[in-house]
Scaffold this active site. Structure first.
Site, PDB file in Angstrom:
ATOM      1  N   ASP A 184      -1.393   6.798   6.219  1.00 46.62           N
ATOM      2  CA  ASP A 184      -2.497   5.909   5.883  1.00 46.62           C
ATOM      3  C   ASP A 184      -2.684   4.972   7.078  1.00 46.62           C
ATOM      4  O   ASP A 184      -1.807   4.171   7.382  1.00 46.62           O
ATOM      5  CB  ASP A 184      -2.114   5.115   4.616  1.00 46.62           C
ATOM      6  CG  ASP A 184      -3.133   4.040   4.237  1.00 46.62           C
ATOM      7  OD1 ASP A 184      -4.130   3.871   4.965  1.00 46.62           O
ATOM      8  OD2 ASP A 184      -2.905   3.368   3.209  1.00 46.62           O
ATOM      9  N   LYS A 217     -11.904  -1.672   6.641  1.00 41.70           N
ATOM     10  CA  LYS A 217     -11.077  -2.570   7.433  1.00 41.70           C
ATOM     11  C   LYS A 217     -11.582  -2.631   8.871  1.00 41.70           C
ATOM     12  O   LYS A 217     -11.677  -3.691   9.448  1.00 41.70           O
ATOM     13  CB  LYS A 217      -9.608  -2.107   7.427  1.00 41.70           C
ATOM     14  CG  LYS A 217      -9.025  -1.878   6.040  1.00 41.70           C
ATOM     15  CD  LYS A 217      -8.781  -3.180   5.280  1.00 41.70           C
ATOM     16  CE  LYS A 217      -8.692  -2.981   3.781  1.00 41.70           C
ATOM     17  NZ  LYS A 217      -7.501  -2.294   3.318  1.00 41.70           N
ATOM     18  N   TRP A 252       0.834  -1.212   0.000  1.00 46.62           N
ATOM     19  CA  TRP A 252       0.000   0.000   0.000  1.00 46.62           C
ATOM     20  C   TRP A 252       0.859   1.248   0.000  1.00 46.62           C
ATOM     21  O   TRP A 252       0.537   2.237  -0.669  1.00 46.62           O
ATOM     22  CB  TRP A 252      -0.976  -0.010   1.173  1.00 46.62           C
ATOM     23  CG  TRP A 252      -1.965  -1.130   1.072  1.00 46.62           C
ATOM     24  CD1 TRP A 252      -2.133  -2.153   1.952  1.00 46.62           C
ATOM     25  CD2 TRP A 252      -2.900  -1.360   0.016  1.00 46.62           C
ATOM     26  NE1 TRP A 252      -3.123  -3.006   1.509  1.00 46.62           N
ATOM     27  CE2 TRP A 252      -3.607  -2.550   0.333  1.00 46.62           C
ATOM     28  CE3 TRP A 252      -3.211  -0.690  -1.181  1.00 46.62           C
ATOM     29  CZ2 TRP A 252      -4.609  -3.073  -0.498  1.00 46.62           C
ATOM     30  CZ3 TRP A 252      -4.216  -1.210  -1.994  1.00 46.62           C
ATOM     31  CH2 TRP A 252      -4.889  -2.376  -1.651  1.00 46.62           C
TER      32      TRP A 252
HETATM   33  C1  LIG Z   1      -6.974  -1.869   2.032  1.00 48.18           C
HETATM   34  C2  LIG Z   1      -5.961  -0.814   2.125  1.00 48.18           C
HETATM   35  C3  LIG Z   1      -5.836   0.193   1.142  1.00 48.18           C
HETATM   36  C4  LIG Z   1      -6.705   0.216  -0.098  1.00 48.18           C
HETATM   37  O1  LIG Z   1      -8.005   0.547   0.232  1.00 48.18           O
HETATM   38  P1  LIG Z   1      -9.117   0.789  -0.898  1.00 48.18           P
HETATM   39  O2  LIG Z   1     -10.213   1.396  -0.100  1.00 48.18           O
HETATM   40  O3  LIG Z   1      -9.464  -0.558  -1.454  1.00 48.18           O
HETATM   41  O4  LIG Z   1      -8.563   1.699  -1.920  1.00 48.18           O
HETATM   42  C5  LIG Z   1      -4.890   1.168   1.337  1.00 48.18           C
HETATM   43  N1  LIG Z   1      -4.097   1.178   2.419  1.00 48.18           N
HETATM   44  C6  LIG Z   1      -4.183   0.229   3.372  1.00 48.18           C
HETATM   45  C7  LIG Z   1      -3.274   0.280   4.551  1.00 48.18           C
HETATM   46  C8  LIG Z   1      -5.111  -0.789   3.264  1.00 48.18           C
HETATM   47  O5  LIG Z   1      -5.193  -1.742   4.204  1.00 48.18           O
END
Ligand SMILES: *Cc1c(COP(=O)(O)O)cnc(C)c1O
Length: 362
Positions: free
Chosen positions: A172, A196, A102
């Site tokens: 993030d 998540k 990511w």
């Molecule tokens: C799942 C995830 C993403 C991507 O998320 P989307 O909503 O599918 O774009 C980005 N960063 C992290 C840390 C993730 O776990």
């Protein structure tokens, strides 16, 4: 009712109490005669839902007043583009730490827009650790430093934030959002995709220090311009109303049933310890991450024998422990044990693993 224990990395398990409440309110939300799925996002009823969600988020995370809380769409992945477009606008330089897929995707996207470098990386050991960095590792004139706080695929987490001096830190936190207290004042921007740990898919929450707003490049698509979203109180266009409503219910659950983020953290530590202690004592199953950087949310582990791993995943699924297959880039297994996974889920999984080990050891 036959509910499984769902170890999916995302979308993922939600608190049963929240699902029950959503079901009870489905046909008639609080006397409105409609479901939240059906009502206008400009209605008084929905206005209260989004305002309550923001107030709860501010309360739980203790968000300082000089930060905006935005409810957005496009997933965390859309922010990979929005972040450089909105914030890489001083020198046009940004430094990224590559701790997994990511972070790498965010880095690659930002490279389209300026002078972007990887200041550190743990790619040399399949992202099984968090690289140590010092403030001097970042360029003096970088507009920001970017990290992925919890690495969903590899199962590592920053236990302490990297020192960045007076530079803006952007994180993030998709897979560790609301899992523990976070000092928001240390960041310029914190954002997370909701699917998540917080709600169904379709929502991103971005918490942004106000002085960073208003500098988006002219070419920034209007939907990705955080200033536009902030000016419109996240209602520039139709927001994901239903997902924001579930987010509000989850925040209420964290506040009223769990007792806030410090209690959430304690619960998550206890829960993760059950699994890590087992992995450390098992002769068959092994964790893949260095101990000091282990995530409380995503726990990858291996047997080291493809056939046996296949057998384990199949038998676990049969027994009601689902979505344990590791990410396709790592293999093995991964148990995502987010906020809503009850401790019994992990205890029962560990019992099952111990039985599997016994039955498959000569
Ligand atoms: C799942 C995830 C993403 C991507 O998320 P989307 O909503 O599918 O774009 C980005 N960063 C992290 C840390 C993730 O776990």
């Amino acid at each position: 009712m036959a509910r499984v224990f769902n170890f999916s990395a995302g979308p993922s398990t939600l608190p049963e109490k929240v699902l029950e409440q959503a079901a009870a309110e489905m046909m008639d939300y609080q006397g409105s005669g409609q479901s939240v799925m059906e009502m206008s996002h400009r209605s008084k009823v929905f206005d209260k839902i989004i305002k309550d969600a923001e107030a709860l988020m501010r309360e739980l995370y203790n968000i300082p007043d000089n930060y905006k809380v935005l409810f957005l769409q496009g997933g965390a992945s859309a922010q990979f583009s929005a972040i450089p477009l909105n914030f890489m606008n001083g020198t046009g330089k940004a430094d990224y730490i590559i701790t997994g897929q990511w972070a790498k995707k965010a880095f690659q996207e930002a490279q389209k827009y300026g002078d972007v470098v990887a200041a550190a990386s743990s790619a040399d050991k399949t992202f099984s650790y968090i690289p140590k960095t010092k403030a001097e590792d970042f360029r003096e004139d970088a507009d920001y430093v970017y990290i992925c706080m919890n690495n969903t695929i590899y199962g590592t987490v920053y236990k302490e934030l990297p020192p960045v001096g007076d530079k803006v830190l952007i994180a993030d936190v998709s897979s560790c959002a609301l899992s523990e207290p976070l000092d928001i004042s240390k960041f310029g921007v914190v954002y997370f995709g909701a699917q998540k740990n917080v709600a169904p898919a379709g929502l991103v929450v971005a918490i942004i220090r106000e002085d960073l707003l208003g500098k988006a490049r002219d070419i920034t698509p209007v939907m990705m311009n955080y200033q536009v979203q902030a000016d419109a109180d996240s209602l520039y266009n139709t927001p994901p109303c239903w997902t924001i409503y579930i987010c509000k219910l989850v925040l209420e659950w964290i506040k009223n049933d769990i007792g806030g983020l410090a209690a959430m953290k304690e619960r998550n530590e206890k829960k993760a310890a059950v699994l890590y202690n087992f992995l450390d004592s098992s002769k068959m199953f092994k964790g893949t991450v260095v101990k000091e950087d282990r995530s409380l949310m995503n726990v990858p582990f291996v047997i080291g024998d493809d056939e046996l791993e296949k057998k384990f995943i199949a038998e676990a699924t049969e027994a009601g422990f689902v979505n344990l297959k590791g990410h396709r880039s790592v293999g093995g297994m991964r148990a995502s044990i987010y906020n809503a996974m009850p401790i019994e889920g992990v205890e029962k999984l560990v019992e099952f693993m111990a039985e599997f080990e016994k039955a498959n050891t000569k």
